[in-house]
Design a protein around this motif. Structure first.
Motif, PDB file in Angstrom:
ATOM      1  N   PHE A 126       0.823  -1.204   0.000  1.00 54.62           N
ATOM      2  CA  PHE A 126       0.000   0.000   0.000  1.00 54.62           C
ATOM      3  C   PHE A 126       0.864   1.264   0.000  1.00 54.62           C
ATOM      4  O   PHE A 126       0.591   2.223  -0.720  1.00 54.62           O
ATOM      5  CB  PHE A 126      -0.937   0.009   1.203  1.00 54.62           C
ATOM      6  N   GLN A 127       1.908   1.247   0.835  1.00 54.11           N
ATOM      7  CA  GLN A 127       2.775   2.423   0.899  1.00 54.11           C
ATOM      8  C   GLN A 127       3.466   2.670  -0.440  1.00 54.11           C
ATOM      9  O   GLN A 127       3.563   3.802  -0.910  1.00 54.11           O
ATOM     10  CB  GLN A 127       3.812   2.237   2.004  1.00 54.11           C
ATOM     11  N   GLY A 128       3.945   1.592  -1.058  1.00 56.70           N
ATOM     12  CA  GLY A 128       4.616   1.729  -2.343  1.00 56.70           C
ATOM     13  C   GLY A 128       3.687   2.251  -3.418  1.00 56.70           C
ATOM     14  O   GLY A 128       4.061   3.113  -4.219  1.00 56.70           O
ATOM     15  N   GLN A 129       2.457   1.716  -3.463  1.00 57.53           N
ATOM     16  CA  GLN A 129       1.493   2.166  -4.467  1.00 57.53           C
ATOM     17  C   GLN A 129       1.143   3.633  -4.262  1.00 57.53           C
ATOM     18  O   GLN A 129       1.080   4.412  -5.222  1.00 57.53           O
ATOM     19  CB  GLN A 129       0.231   1.307  -4.391  1.00 57.53           C
ATOM     20  N   LEU A 130       0.940   4.015  -3.016  1.00 59.55           N
ATOM     21  CA  LEU A 130       0.557   5.396  -2.736  1.00 59.55           C
ATOM     22  C   LEU A 130       1.691   6.359  -3.108  1.00 59.55           C
ATOM     23  O   LEU A 130       1.451   7.420  -3.703  1.00 59.55           O
ATOM     24  CB  LEU A 130       0.190   5.533  -1.256  1.00 59.55           C
ATOM     25  N   LYS A 131       2.904   5.990  -2.791  1.00 60.32           N
ATOM     26  CA  LYS A 131       4.054   6.835  -3.161  1.00 60.32           C
ATOM     27  C   LYS A 131       4.172   6.979  -4.669  1.00 60.32           C
ATOM     28  O   LYS A 131       4.434   8.074  -5.185  1.00 60.32           O
ATOM     29  CB  LYS A 131       5.347   6.230  -2.597  1.00 60.32           C
ATOM     30  N   SER A 132       3.996   5.862  -5.376  1.00 59.15           N
ATOM     31  CA  SER A 132       4.142   5.921  -6.832  1.00 59.15           C
ATOM     32  C   SER A 132       3.073   6.803  -7.462  1.00 59.15           C
ATOM     33  O   SER A 132       3.347   7.524  -8.428  1.00 59.15           O
ATOM     34  CB  SER A 132       4.087   4.506  -7.425  1.00 59.15           C
ATOM     35  N   PHE A 133       1.873   6.789  -6.916  1.00 58.01           N
ATOM     36  CA  PHE A 133       0.826   7.647  -7.454  1.00 58.01           C
ATOM     37  C   PHE A 133       1.114   9.119  -7.171  1.00 58.01           C
ATOM     38  O   PHE A 133       0.782   9.995  -7.968  1.00 58.01           O
ATOM     39  CB  PHE A 133      -0.535   7.276  -6.860  1.00 58.01           C
ATOM     40  N   LEU A 134       1.754   9.384  -6.041  1.00 50.55           N
ATOM     41  CA  LEU A 134       2.066  10.769  -5.698  1.00 50.55           C
ATOM     42  C   LEU A 134       3.241  11.307  -6.503  1.00 50.55           C
ATOM     43  O   LEU A 134       3.248  12.474  -6.905  1.00 50.55           O
ATOM     44  CB  LEU A 134       2.371  10.871  -4.202  1.00 50.55           C
ATOM     45  N   LEU A 135       4.231  10.473  -6.744  1.00 51.06           N
ATOM     46  CA  LEU A 135       5.486  10.972  -7.310  1.00 51.06           C
ATOM     47  C   LEU A 135       5.680  10.643  -8.784  1.00 51.06           C
ATOM     48  O   LEU A 135       6.542  11.227  -9.428  1.00 51.06           O
ATOM     49  CB  LEU A 135       6.666  10.404  -6.515  1.00 51.06           C
ATOM     50  N   GLU A 136       4.896   9.696  -9.304  1.00 48.96           N
ATOM     51  CA  GLU A 136       5.100   9.276 -10.681  1.00 48.96           C
ATOM     52  C   GLU A 136       3.838   9.528 -11.500  1.00 48.96           C
ATOM     53  O   GLU A 136       2.867  10.076 -11.019  1.00 48.96           O
ATOM     54  CB  GLU A 136       5.476   7.784 -10.724  1.00 48.96           C
TER      55      GLU A 136
END
Length: 863
Positions: free
Chosen positions: A178-188
């Motif tokens: 979940f953390q990885g997916q959320l970060k990727s949506f924010l930064l990529e």
């Protein structure tokens, strides 16, 4: 809640007066007056219920008034039901109420015989007016001016409890996916503005997860803001807060704890779209709050994750090493009670961290529900979780509270729950929707609000055991519903018990005996004149008494998997029957009287016996076209008069589910030609009568039913039916006896909404199945059974991204674990049934498979 006990009574009373006395001279105006008084009482009850939610504002006098109101409501209910019982006992259909009033000479229980019916209504009105006056004396009038219980609650609890629970140093368990997916949506991703929604029930960790990720990435954005919204918010205040943090810029904004479904429609004008990679995150309990580019639903935590958090809170990471063995055993039981909610786990761990004696931990475990409501350290948790309940509209509250009658972790079938709600009087047909459709909408809304979770299951559900309770039921003569749950393992219930029960509880509306040790249904069941729901599924009942045909209010009769071999001759008297299920019973033929059931809407029929080729079905008499309201017809055999059968089927324009057996190539073609004209059809089951027969689906290929979402095909297919690729709404597909030589996966892989796939009993005769990258984007469950030629299975990375259940059964040539199974990051259950020993050994040893890459280690069932 107040309205829950009154609404069914109001419906019952109004229906009674309308049906029985609406035409009597001088009565209509009194009925209308009574209705007005009841409407006012209902409004007062809503206000009282809202005040009852604020324990500090409700007086003892008001509590007494509400208690008396409940008692009066029960009394009114008894009067209505007793009166109806006497009407049924003392009259025929022709004589009606007037004839009954002329015939009776003695008093009727709870009614004064010296009064006319008009006087009885007047007495009820006066009683209700007194109740209303007392209620208004407590200041219960705000509901009449348009404010409801939500306003009261929000005035008291406008500030969000949970939003500020997150502290920088608070214990947290990483959720890498979940953390990885959320970060990727924010930064990529693309530069256009994106909206991400974190959805889950209260206490699941939405705010904690958002806060952790926000703190890690906010330095990447020049402008960023965290805005707490809550149930009661002021848009002007929110805008000022946002302006204070980011000015007129918007790059990364978190809107935490959003309840209002119109929130984004109001806020979006203050955040115009730009092309600089701006991101918006919304945390909410309701998934319909905002139109999002991506929705991440947070599920309850696994036991391992819960244990890790519990350990950190009490003794740090070395909990298992430092904790005494007896406390560690108790900790697992306590964690299980917290039901995977990190908020509850953290709170209960904080309480136990100051207790290091086994007896104190045991006391908390034994009284955990009481502790959450009364312990000052835990009450705020209870308040946070109850916010979702208080935000419910009134019609959903009794439906949600109904879950309280089921044991913990009990799995209940969705359609059964809908029928119970309807029988209890919680759900009514409305406008163009049937009661069943309305009830299903209620379930969907509870799911959207993260108050209820559900899974699509195929196969056996675990059954729990419990102690006998039969010796206590007879003590409650005023009971309206009896559900026997989890009672397997007890001895056969004595016949005398049932006879005594039906004599003493003649006002019963719901009887659910599913899986009960029952082999006899006494004729006294015919006295239950108000019975709407009778479930005898999985019992040893052999005979239905003819008296069951006296149950004129009966709507649902379930005989699935019983030993009943015929239906009563006079079943046509059950004019209100809507659902009849004799699936896998011994019934061979539906009686001619069934054609008189003008309200019958659902028929599930199938014999107990099964053959290698045919899905067992029963014969239905000619003339079934008169069942114009029929919505479900499963499973029936085609008549010898095929043309007559087809012509009758054409008249059932309201059909939603159709199952036809004993088909040939010609008759399957004819059925498909009819089904494409059934605009409401969502489930179609077609089965041949002989293993060598072919199913011809060609007529349906040009114009599939627009709502079709479930398709079960049992029979040989010359080639893969490419028409399936046009069934965009298809959610469940089962292929049986198809004898396909081409790999069906390469054709089915792009079906956008397919959730469940079953390939069983020689449906595929190839050696390999290959799940390609990106295939089956929504598939949740797969079952492979009895595929004798299958040797290998390969899963590419990126295939089956949502798969939770994989069942492999009776495939004798498979010896290797499916290649790429480690890519199934959502897999929760791997079932291996009747498989070769080398395959089982490899599964158990993890040989050749890196299960560690799977986020949730699957439960492996090997039989």
């Amino acid at each position: 809640m107040a309205e829950m006990f009154l609404t069914p009574i109001i419906h019952s009373l109004i229906d009674l007066l309308k049906d029985e006395v609406g035409s009597i001279k001088g009565i209509r105006k009194k009925v209308e007056s009574l209705k007005r008084e009841l409407d006012i009482i209902q409004a007062l009850l809503k206000d009282a219920d809202a005040k009852a939610n604020r324990e500090d504002l409700i007086s003892d006098a008001m509590k007494v008034w509400m208690k008396q109101l409940r008692e009066e409501a029960d009394h009114i209910n008894d009067v209505i039901d007793e009166y109806r019982w006497h009407v049924v006992q003392g009259t025929t259909e022709k004589c009606g109420l007037n004839g009954f009033l002329l015939k009776i000479g003695g008093p009727i229980k709870a009614l004064k015989s010296r009064y006319t019916i008009s006087s009885q209504i007047e007495d009820i009105i006066q009683s209700l007016r007194q109740i209303k006056d007392v209620g208004q004396g407590f200041g219960l009038s705000r509901s009449l001016q348009g404010s409801g219980d939500k306003t009261w609650w929000r005035e008291e609890h406008g500030d969000r409890f949970g939003a500020h629970f997150v502290e920088e140093d608070e214990e947290y368990v990483d959720i890498p996916l979940f953390q990885g997916q959320l970060k990727s949506f924010l930064l990529e991703g693309e530069s256009a503005r994106m909206i991400i929604s974190l959805v889950g029930q209260g206490g699941i960790g939405k705010t904690t997860l958002a806060k952790k990720v926000y703190n890690e990435v906010k330095h990447k954005f020049e402008y960023h803001a965290w805005i707490t919204v809550s149930q009661s918010y002021d848009m002007k205040i929110l805008l000022k807060d946002m302006m204070g943090q980011i000015g007129l810029k918007s790059e990364c904004i978190i809107f935490d704890d959003v309840w209002d479904t119109n929130f984004w429609e109001k806020m979006k004008y203050a955040l115009p779209g730009n092309d600089n990679g701006s991101r918006v995150i919304i945390t909410t309990r309701n998934e319909v709050v905002a139109p999002c580019d991506f929705v991440q639903k947070l599920e309850t935590w696994s036991h391992d994750m819960a244990y890790e958090l519990f350990s950190k809170k009490i003794l740090g990471r070395d909990f298992k090493c430092l904790c005494p063995e007896e406390l560690e055993k108790l900790s697992h039981k306590i964690i299980q009670k917290c039901q995977g909610l990190p908020l509850a786990i953290r709170a209960i761990a904080g309480l136990l961290s100051r207790k290091n004696v086994q007896s104190e931990w045991q006391k908390v475990l034994d009284n955990i529900d009481f502790e959450f409501k009364t312990n000052s350290q835990l009450t705020r948790i209870f308040q946070i979780l109850s916010l979702s309940y208080h935000d419910l509209p009134y019609h959903l509250k009794p439906c949600f509270l109904y879950f309280g009658i089921f044991p913990e972790d009990y799995l209940i079938e969705k359609n059964k729950l809908c029928r119970l709600w309807i029988s209890e009087g919680f759900v009514q047909a409305r406008e163009s929707k049937t009661a069943e459709e309305e009830a299903e909408g209620y379930i969907n809304e509870l799911v959207e609000r993260s108050l209820v979770c559900f899974e699509i299951l195929h196969g056996t559900v675990k059954v729990y055991s419990t102690a006998t309770i039969t010796n206590k039921i007879q003590q409650f003569t005023g009971v309206r519903s009896i559900l026997l749950l989890n009672i397997n393992g007890i001895e056969l219930i004595d016949k005398s018990f049932w006879i005594a029960l039906f004599k003493s509880s003649k006002l019963l509306k719901v009887l659910d005996f599913e899986n009960a040790p029952l082999d006899y249904l006494p004729k006294e069941v015919g006295n239950l004149f108000q019975l709407r729901y009778l479930n005898l599924k999985d019992t040893n009942i052999k005979v239905l008494p003819e008296s069951i045909c006296n149950l004129h209010d009966l709507q649902y009769l379930n005989l699935e998997n019983t030993q009943v071999d015929k239906l009563p001759k006079s079943i046509g008297k059950l004019r209100n029957l809507r659902f009849l299920n004799i699936l896998y019973a011994f019934v061979w033929e539906l009686p001619l009287e069934i054609n008189k059931l003008c309200n019958l809407r659902q028929v599930f029929a199938s014999r107990k016996e099964d053959t290698q080729a045919n899905l067992s079905a029963v014969k239905i008499q000619e003339g079934f076209s008169y069942l114009e309201n029929l919505e479900i017809l499963m499973h029936v055999e085609v008549h010898q008069d095929v043309i007559g059968f087809i012509n009758e089927l054409k008249n059932l324009s309201n059909l939603k589910m159709l199952g036809v057996s004993n088909l040939t190539k010609e008759t399957s073609r004819a059925i498909c030609d009819v089904s494409k004209r059934l605009n409401h059809l969502h489930t179609l089951i077609l089965s041949v009568g002989d293993v060598d027969e072919i199913l011809d689906l060609e007529p349906i290929s040009s114009s599939p039913p627009p709502l079709l979402h479930t398709l079960y095909l049992s029979g040989q297919l010359n080639k893969f039916p490419h028409c399936l690729l046009d069934f965009n709404n298809l959610m469940m597909l089962a292929l049986r006896l198809s004898k396909l030589t081409q790999n069906p996966l390469k054709y089915l892989k792009d079906l956008p909404n397919l959730i469940c796939l079953l390939l069983i009993d020689n449906s595929y005769e190839g050696e390999q199945l290959h799940f390609e990258e990106g295939s089956f984007p929504k598939l949740n469950e797969i079952r492979f059974r009895n595929l004798p030629e299958l040797k290998f299975m390969k899963i590419d990375k990126g295939a089956l991204p949502l798969l939770k259940v994989l069942i492999i059964e009776s495939c004798p040539l498979i010896e290797e674990v499916p290649s790429g199974i480690q890519y199934l990051t959502k897999l929760k259950k791997l079932c291996i049934w009747n498989m070769p020993k080398p395959f089982v050994d490899r599964v158990l040893s993890n040989e050749g498979t890196d299960y560690s890459k799977i986020q949730h280690i699957p439960i492996v069932d090997i039989i």
